[in-house]
Design an enzyme around this catalytic site. Structure first.
Site, PDB file in Angstrom:
ATOM      1  N   ASP A  31      53.640 -47.439  19.416  1.00  0.00           N
ATOM      2  CA  ASP A  31      55.252 -48.257  18.786  1.00  0.00           C
ATOM      3  C   ASP A  31      54.370 -49.073  17.941  1.00  0.00           C
ATOM      4  O   ASP A  31      54.860 -49.483  16.884  1.00  0.00           O
ATOM      5  CB  ASP A  31      55.891 -48.365  19.372  1.00  0.00           C
ATOM      6  CG  ASP A  31      55.667 -49.735  19.847  1.00  0.00           C
ATOM      7  OD1 ASP A  31      55.090 -50.379  20.457  1.00  0.00           O
ATOM      8  OD2 ASP A  31      56.618 -50.472  20.576  1.00  0.00           O
ATOM      9  N   ARG A  90      47.799 -72.816   2.191  1.00  0.00           N
ATOM     10  CA  ARG A  90      47.945 -72.882   0.346  1.00  0.00           C
ATOM     11  C   ARG A  90      49.317 -73.227   0.285  1.00  0.00           C
ATOM     12  O   ARG A  90      49.727 -74.134  -0.374  1.00  0.00           O
ATOM     13  CB  ARG A  90      47.969 -71.670   0.191  1.00  0.00           C
ATOM     14  CG  ARG A  90      47.922 -70.777  -2.043  1.00  0.00           C
ATOM     15  CD  ARG A  90      48.066 -70.003  -2.167  1.00  0.00           C
ATOM     16  NE  ARG A  90      46.764 -69.492  -1.878  1.00  0.00           N
ATOM     17  CZ  ARG A  90      46.401 -67.878  -1.294  1.00  0.00           C
ATOM     18  NH1 ARG A  90      46.914 -67.888  -0.570  1.00  0.00           N
ATOM     19  NH2 ARG A  90      45.380 -67.652  -1.527  1.00  0.00           N
ATOM     20  N   HIS A 124      42.462 -75.654   3.558  1.00  0.00           N
ATOM     21  CA  HIS A 124      43.189 -75.520   2.707  1.00  0.00           C
ATOM     22  C   HIS A 124      44.877 -77.606   1.789  1.00  0.00           C
ATOM     23  O   HIS A 124      44.141 -77.899   0.861  1.00  0.00           O
ATOM     24  CB  HIS A 124      44.509 -74.764   1.730  1.00  0.00           C
ATOM     25  CG  HIS A 124      44.197 -74.740  -0.045  1.00  0.00           C
ATOM     26  ND1 HIS A 124      43.623 -74.625  -0.692  1.00  0.00           N
ATOM     27  CD2 HIS A 124      45.744 -75.525  -0.685  1.00  0.00           C
ATOM     28  CE1 HIS A 124      44.723 -75.251  -1.723  1.00  0.00           C
ATOM     29  NE2 HIS A 124      46.059 -75.312  -1.557  1.00  0.00           N
ATOM     30  N   ASP A 166      38.172 -78.390  -8.986  1.00  0.00           N
ATOM     31  CA  ASP A 166      39.408 -79.703  -8.726  1.00  0.00           C
ATOM     32  C   ASP A 166      39.367 -80.774  -7.860  1.00  0.00           C
ATOM     33  O   ASP A 166      38.814 -80.644  -7.302  1.00  0.00           O
ATOM     34  CB  ASP A 166      40.966 -78.405  -9.029  1.00  0.00           C
ATOM     35  CG  ASP A 166      40.689 -77.913  -7.588  1.00  0.00           C
ATOM     36  OD1 ASP A 166      40.577 -78.391  -6.488  1.00  0.00           O
ATOM     37  OD2 ASP A 166      41.098 -76.467  -7.233  1.00  0.00           O
ATOM     38  N   LYS A 184      41.577 -79.544 -12.866  1.00  0.00           N
ATOM     39  CA  LYS A 184      41.750 -78.045 -13.309  1.00  0.00           C
ATOM     40  C   LYS A 184      43.034 -78.441 -13.858  1.00  0.00           C
ATOM     41  O   LYS A 184      44.113 -78.991 -12.349  1.00  0.00           O
ATOM     42  CB  LYS A 184      41.558 -76.755 -12.350  1.00  0.00           C
ATOM     43  CG  LYS A 184      42.586 -76.111 -12.478  1.00  0.00           C
ATOM     44  CD  LYS A 184      42.067 -75.235 -10.888  1.00  0.00           C
ATOM     45  CE  LYS A 184      42.437 -75.143  -9.615  1.00  0.00           C
ATOM     46  NZ  LYS A 184      42.445 -74.285  -8.920  1.00  0.00           N
ATOM     47  N   ASP A 217      33.967 -75.538  -3.106  1.00  0.00           N
ATOM     48  CA  ASP A 217      35.389 -75.424  -3.370  1.00  0.00           C
ATOM     49  C   ASP A 217      35.531 -74.820  -1.726  1.00  0.00           C
ATOM     50  O   ASP A 217      34.616 -74.697  -1.317  1.00  0.00           O
ATOM     51  CB  ASP A 217      35.821 -74.083  -4.715  1.00  0.00           C
ATOM     52  CG  ASP A 217      37.401 -74.815  -4.675  1.00  0.00           C
ATOM     53  OD1 ASP A 217      37.848 -75.220  -4.148  1.00  0.00           O
ATOM     54  OD2 ASP A 217      37.588 -73.900  -5.533  1.00  0.00           O
ATOM     55  N   SER A 221      39.329 -67.079  -4.224  1.00  0.00           N
ATOM     56  CA  SER A 221      40.155 -66.533  -4.125  1.00  0.00           C
ATOM     57  C   SER A 221      40.180 -65.565  -4.525  1.00  0.00           C
ATOM     58  O   SER A 221      39.353 -64.399  -4.677  1.00  0.00           O
ATOM     59  CB  SER A 221      41.590 -66.736  -3.654  1.00  0.00           C
ATOM     60  OG  SER A 221      42.401 -66.109  -3.346  1.00  0.00           O
ATOM     61  N   THR A 222      41.051 -65.030  -6.619  1.00  0.00           N
ATOM     62  CA  THR A 222      40.764 -64.456  -7.075  1.00  0.00           C
ATOM     63  C   THR A 222      39.538 -64.655  -8.147  1.00  0.00           C
ATOM     64  O   THR A 222      39.100 -63.610  -8.799  1.00  0.00           O
ATOM     65  CB  THR A 222      42.208 -64.288  -8.290  1.00  0.00           C
ATOM     66  OG1 THR A 222      41.917 -66.036  -8.725  1.00  0.00           O
ATOM     67  CG2 THR A 222      43.110 -64.363  -7.454  1.00  0.00           C
TER      68      THR A 222
END
Ligand code: R5P
Length: 289
Positions: A31, A90, A124, A166, A184, A217, A221-222
């Site tokens: 399962d 985060r 983070h 930042d 930032k 940094d 991420s993006t």
């Protein structure tokens, strides 16, 4: 007696080469549920489980929790977990009322499962950098890859200015003499299903004209932050711009976007596997002690 070291399947690349480490036996029930078995007796021994919680952070985190729980049930003495990229870090505070502070939830779960210490890298929410901390009842040892990442650029960057995009990563640029942090600001949440706050502004308060620059940094991420930082520094007349980050999620084609924006090279650790993984987390000074 030395510590027993086990690793999950997704952490095999950085764990298996360590002398004396063994894979946890992992299978799936029909399962889809997880089956885990500790392959050697651990009663009375300290134990370490090494896991990589990316991609699929939910499933991988649960895997580590199950292994920690199994070690505890087998009578292991002190149990530590090494998770180089700690997911859910985060959200270390709520920005909007009612938001889940997942950093606390994850630390609380690890502690409740029986983990006495989390060993991690550039976590983070630990903006103080390296050292010993505690959160939600969990003891945390945070290492930084900053020095190792910066060492990678020796001979590539000439007398560079080192900057973090930042204040949150200021402890990383501070590893270099004269390290500078940029300013930032993020906006509110974008509309739609993704929980994402756009980078509204990013400014360098130092002179980059004619200089090589290393931007460092905790994560890409993006890539919005890093791409913007590269563009700002190139527009300010920087000669060569290099990008370094501990955790290279490199989503949304950000590796290519960084090179297009004018970055010479993108360098990350192998906490997450990508073409930019050029620094080994297990090789960080003092980490495996
Ligand atoms: C922010 O606080 C972090 O240190 C990173 O700058 C950020 O998470 C990177 O995210 P993105 O690549 O999406 O801009």
């Amino acid at each position: 007696m030395s510590r027993a070291v086990f690793f999950t399947d997704t952490a095999a690349d950085f764990s298996a080469p360590l002398a004396g480490s063994s894979p946890v036996e992992l299978k799936r029930f029909p399962d889809g549920e997880l089956y885990a078995r500790i392959p050697a007796p651990v009663a009375g021994r300290d134990a370490l489980v090494m896991g990589r919680c990316y991609p699929a952070p939910d499933a991988e985190l649960f895997k580590v929790l199950v292994v920690v729980g199994a070690l505890k049930a087998q009578g292991a003495a002190e149990i530590a977990a090494f998770i180089p990229y700690l997911p859910y870090a985060r959200m270390d505070k709520s920005v909007k009322e009612g938001e889940a502070v997942t950093a606390d939830i994850v630390c609380g779960l690890l502690s409740a499962a029986g983990c006495a210490e989390l060993i991690t890298v550039d976590c983070h929410f630990l903006k103080q950098g390296e050292g010993g901390f505690s959160r939600a009842g969990l003891k945390i040892r945070n290492h930084s890859a900053a020095s190792a990442l910066l060492a990678y650029f020796k001979g590539k960057a000439e007398n560079p200015v080192v900057t973090s995009p930042d204040k949150g990563a200021a402890h990383m640029s501070a590893k270099a003499e004269g390290g500078e942090s940029m300013e930032k600001a993020r906006g509110g949440y974008a509309s739609g299903g993704a929980a994402y706050r756009e980078v509204e502004s990013l400014e360098a308060g130092f002179d980059a004209e004619g200089r090589d620059v290393i931007i460092i940094d905790d994560m890409i991420s993006t890539g919005s932050t890093m791409v913007k930082a590269v563009k700002v520094l190139k527009a300010a007349g920087a000669k060569k711009v290099f990008c370094a980050a501990t955790h290279g999620l490199l989503l949304a084609g950000s590796h290519g976007k960084l090179l297009e924006a004018g970055a010479e090279e993108v360098v990350c650790t192998d906490s997450i596997v990508s073409p930019a993984s050029k620094v080994s987390v297990t090789g960080l000074a003092g980490l495996m002690q």
